[in-house]
Enzyme design. Structure first.
Site, PDB file in Angstrom:
ATOM      1  N   GLU A 331       0.861  -1.205   0.000  1.00  0.00           N
ATOM      2  CA  GLU A 331       0.000   0.000   0.000  1.00  0.00           C
ATOM      3  C   GLU A 331       0.884   1.238   0.000  1.00  0.00           C
ATOM      4  O   GLU A 331       0.737   2.134   0.824  1.00  0.00           O
ATOM      5  CB  GLU A 331      -0.895   0.011   1.250  1.00  0.00           C
ATOM      6  CG  GLU A 331      -1.729  -1.245   1.425  1.00  0.00           C
ATOM      7  CD  GLU A 331      -2.715  -1.175   2.583  1.00  0.00           C
ATOM      8  OE1 GLU A 331      -2.301  -0.751   3.670  1.00  0.00           O
ATOM      9  OE2 GLU A 331      -3.888  -1.543   2.387  1.00  0.00           O
ATOM     10  N   CYS A 415     -10.505   0.732   7.442  1.00  0.00           N
ATOM     11  CA  CYS A 415     -10.019   2.077   7.748  1.00  0.00           C
ATOM     12  C   CYS A 415     -10.701   3.160   6.917  1.00  0.00           C
ATOM     13  O   CYS A 415     -10.976   4.252   7.413  1.00  0.00           O
ATOM     14  CB  CYS A 415      -8.511   2.147   7.537  1.00  0.00           C
ATOM     15  SG  CYS A 415      -7.962   1.477   5.962  1.00  0.00           S
TER      16      CYS A 415
END
Lengths: 658, 658
Positions: A331, A415
């Site tokens: 990521e 998230c």
């Protein structure tokens, strides 16, 4: 100059907060946000999204938090062998949801979710351990493992999200219920971490607590939280390397995969970093927090590093949508100009972290280069993260899709959904800011704002904004001080606009004398003064630097701050078969029925006939002559942020040019 | 029909091998390779590479094996605490080097490295444990961990590479020194693995042993090794899942990351797989070995699965260079049509595994679609893996580079260098094959081949090939049987060639009647018969399917089997600024001074002036009118396989078309 002492005095007066603190010497922070209750959006872009957030998102997320057992976990009833084993960062999802609801409740009291938040807040109060510690996982699943693995286990990250929620709750309600829990927890952390003998010299693997501690310092007036934030920034990447020290203490290899600490932005001390590296959300949060610390401590050296990394991020490693972090694996950021479109990760949280960072840069040094990036992310790569009805979310925001990338109601790693919820609920923090004798307008949206310029004895001023931005070029701001007053109003001249114009009470003002991209009008303002701005927004064909090979020979369409894309539902499949002739006329039309009301771009194009490929042919000699002819076609482009709100299908931002 | 009984009898006669074996019932294998000593290359493409391999590569790799302590490890002297701790798959690098040298020594006896190999072989003989076990790491570092983690620890993989080396050594020298060690080790493995009570029902996480066991069965005549290979193929992906069983036995979670076994091609039984998944080298080795097993056991069902997966691989997931496995993360396949160029992983070993697989498909079912892929990989994505001087290697073979991707002398994970060494040394295995009453020519290269058609009483035939392939279209084959004999010669008509022609002794033969892409000429051949083939090779602009979005609007240049690329050294930097006007004339010229003698492609093109970008400008509105004008430019393209042999710089295969 604004300063935190002033800011805390302001809070003290408003809420009778306890300590006023002894913060700041060489304070550098110049601007602060307005209170959310003092900013109204009444526009076609933000207002519906903010309303969907309040009407749909909060309740849907509460349902998810309940069904995934996250909320139950706070009551500490889980025991080994029970189902729904808590996860190390479940708490953070709850905290972000609380923060979102609190912002929204401050913005417009009476949110239906506020009651649910109070119940959860009570659980949190009961969850706090006698020593101040607060984390469900490390209280009920692995109590012996507290603070043993900062690199991987997100304890300080969860703490940070709690501090942000507590401050938002305090701002919304005036109640210290969560703020006091936060201060006790922060005191506990302060007793565990620091340069002193016997304390851990560690710092989080997932940054977040840094910016949260500065918020908590500002809200509580306790300077030590700022010092702790500074400690976390200063220790990061120092030798001996804490991630190795703690790994050895756990009986593990110091660095099983070599000393590759860039994933955690811990490959070098923060003030020695020059490029943005590693996990993109962590990087964004780190530099946002570091900017806060630099601002509050007057740390020029740190600020210079942050500015260098900002430039690397936004001039080498950012998508045209404001997305950052191109690689799914890790990521993370990769290298300069590596911005693949189909596989773009561009996590919603990462674009949000860029907005956080931009806001803090603006507060230290108002420069439209920060606000331009903030606007780019907000209108494109952030808002693409949520469906128009507020019920579905993107985790990744690619710039091209084969049709299989669609928003989801929730994620195992959840998230993004509450992150965008808290951002939408706090949009008021990003549009305006105020300093000593000056106020800034960063974003243009119909609505209003009110603020006090200067210290508490300054004049109360309200702005009324009429505009159809981002679809139309005109912005009319009516300025109404309670009484005539001398101060400066600074209006951002958007970087995308080539010929902005301005008039004050009908009289032209040159936009050439802008200060770092802001047209600053200092005068004695009186009630009813009018500032008329125009930001002509022709359709632009945006090209990317040649180094971004994947965009070569392609253009992205942009109009005003809005980046466009093609969707299969409008243009048929095989979007890469479409070529836009260079110089061909494109037309912008507002369609009030479409996607909540958007301006669409249409025009003539060409198309390669994709139907003539044999099923098992992967490559072939290019047809020549007549067979190579392109067919006439038309394109219709819609705002990128609104894609995937109709039939699922292909999507493409960078369109081939012919 | 060829069959393994025949094959083993042939070997027996040649080398007095012990067992003749009882293999085969419904044997399907139709073709076998020639012996390496019976094939000569005297061409401009392969001969220099094979010679560089012998002169430079072997010694350089021996040096690396020595300096990295791999060779020392075989002597089992390492003890806990010593430096140079052995790695679980170090042995395999040594075995591949032995295999390479052995092939080369069979091809042309007197290799200087053959002596070094004999010394290492002696160490291996001494390394074998009393029970037949052979693995340095699991003998001296973790003896207690033998066979406890098949998923991750490469024991069976190392065994497979040893079997291949042992067979090659046997073929080259006639000595059973290593072959006997291999049989003892294989017997040991056979005693540990199998469906019987008390044996492990496991299979390797990294395939390789399957194809190696079939080789060993053929060389030794021991049918049980084929059965063991079949067992490994059949067990793969079966339930209960062995990777979970062994994880639990180790006291670990069964599937810490969920049941995602596709990385190891273990997500389903092999005969139920339809797409190629996971780690690309492992997949290539698996399906090559499975094709061997299907061939030797007449397993139609298995063969059908393999063919389906082959089609998926080569018509959905293969680069134009023959590279496979597009993602660096996991060194793996992703999904159909996901073939990014700059980040292409396309490991050298993966392209080699595709060649192995193709060869075995040809042996079961001669069809030029397999040989076309084999040729594509060999002339492009395989040979790009090694420098022209044989001293440096690519691990990844991207189709675009910014200039920072350059060959290296060695890698920590050193699978590729000895893999390409063994392939180059055994090129003779790939060009021709022979069956019952028929012989096949798959690849065209100046040189010669000799073989016996049919069983051992058949006629000895030699072919003399004159051609400048791959640079020129003509191929003249002189056929010389010892005595006139009836048999068929099958010549592959390359898939890239639109208008192949053929003459036998000056008389035209229609190429329209090809059988699965092979022009089969059955006649009574006599000494001096001449087959004149011509494969016209205009420069082709290759386009990719529209689904491969990253290639849209771009063409790759190909001439004959050779794929071209642009290099910065010839074309300047910013290769993506170059556009090739569609229809513009391109010219092919042989340059004997360049890159060992290659045909280059030149032509007129256009170029966007990249110098006008400001340093910190990432995106901009496209210049219009005069500023948008492209400048005239020329391009010079060189064979992809030969790139990065001059000054380091950018490289690009897929060129923008205009």
């Amino acid at each position: 100059m604004g300063n935190i002492g002033w800011y805390i005095r302001a809070r003290s007066a408003a809420y009778s907060a306890k300590g006023s603190g002894e913060m700041a010497g060489d304070v550098k922070r110049r601007l602060t946000s307005l209170k959310l209750r003092d900013v109204k959006f009444d526009d076609g872009f933000w207002a519906p999204r903010i309303e969907a957030n309040r009407q749909n998102t909060f309740a849907a997320q509460e349902k998810q938090l309940r069904e995934t057992a996250r909320l139950k976990t706070l009551r500490l009833g889980w025991k080994t062998g029970d189902p729904d084993k808590p996860h190390i960062f479940w708490d953070s999802d709850i905290y972000k949801w609380i923060e979102a609801v609190a912002y929204d409740d401050e913005r417009a009291p009476g949110s239906e979710s506020a009651g649910a938040v109070e119940q959860v807040a009570d659980d949190i109060v009961r969850m706090q351990q006698p020593d101040g510690y607060l984390n469900s996982y490390f209280t009920i699943v692995e109590p012996e493992a507290r603070w043993t693995n900062l690199r991987d286990r997100h304890e300080l990250y969860c703490a940070g999200h709690f501090f942000e929620a507590a401050v938002a709750h305090f701002d919304a309600t005036g109640s210290r219920k969560l703020l006091d829990v936060a201060c006790r927890f922060a005191d506990h952390i302060d007793s565990q971490f620091g340069p002193e003998e016997g304390k851990r010299r560690g710092y989080p693997g997932h940054e977040e607590i840094e910016l949260a501690l500065v918020k908590l310092a500002r809200a509580s007036g306790k300077r030590e939280y700022l010092d702790l934030a500074k400690f976390f920034i200063d220790e990061r990447g120092a030798e001996p390397h804490y991630f190795e020290v703690e790994a050895v203490a756990r009986g593990e290899k110091a660095s099983p995969h070599g000393r590759k600490f860039d994933y955690w932005q811990a490959h070098a001390p923060v003030r020695e970093q020059r490029t943005v590296e590693g996990h993109s959300v962590r990087a964004g949060y780190l530099f946002a927090g570091a900017a806060d610390v630099a601002a509050e401590t007057g740390d020029e050296e740190l600020l210079e590093s942050i500015k260098t990394v900002w430039d690397n991020t936004t001039t080498r490693r950012m998508y045209v949508t404001g997305g950052i972090g191109s690689a799914a694996h890790g990521e993370r950021f990769t290298c300069d100009y590596d911005l693949p479109n189909l596989t773009a990760y561009a996590e919603t949280c990462a674009a949000i972290s860029l907005v956080f960072w931009a806001k803090r840069m603006i507060e230290v040094e108002p420069d439209s280069k920060y606000a331009d990036v903030m606007e780019r992310a907000l209108y494109n790569g952030v808002t693409s993260g949520i469906s128009l009805d507020g019920r579905k979310f993107f985790y990744e925001n690619p710039l091209e899709s084969r049709g299989t990338h669609n928003r989801k109601e929730w994620f195992g790693c959840a998230c993004c959904p509450p992150n965008i919820a808290r951002l939408l609920a706090s949009m008021g923090h990003y549009a305006y800011s105020v300093g000593d004798g000056e106020a800034f307008v960063h974003l243009y949206a119909q609505g209003s704002a009110s603020f006090t310029v200067g210290d508490m004895n300054g004049t109360r001023v309200s702005l009324d904004v009429k505009t159809e931005y981002p679809w139309k070029e005109k912005v009319l701001v009516t300025v109404s001080p309670e009484a005539p007053a001398e101060f400066a109003l600074a209006f951002r001249l958007p970087g995308w606009c080539r010929k902005p114009t301005a008039k004050v009470n009908g009289k032209p003002v040159s936009t050439k004398k802008a200060e770092k991209g802001y047209l600053k009008i200092a005068r004695k303002w009186k009630k009813g003064d009018k500032v008329a701005l125009a930001f002509p927004m022709p359709i632009e064909r945006i090209e990317a630097r040649p180094e971004i090979g994947m965009d070569a020979g392609r253009v992205a369409l942009q109009r005003g701050p809005v980046v466009y894309c093609l969707e299969e539902v409008d243009n048929g499949a095989s979007l890469n078969s479409i070529c836009l002739p260079s110089g061909a006329k494109l037309k912008a039309t507002f369609d009030k029925e479409l996607l909540g009301g958007v301006t669409v771009i249409t025009g003539a194009a060409k198309r390669r006939d994709a139907s003539k490929w044999k099923p098992d042919e992967l490559y072939r000699a290019e047809p020549q002559g007549k067979a190579a002819k392109l067919k006439a076609a038309r394109i219709k482009a819609v705002p990128y942020s609104a894609w995937d709100n109709r039939a699922p299908g292909e999507m493409l931002v960078w369109i081939r040019e012919y």
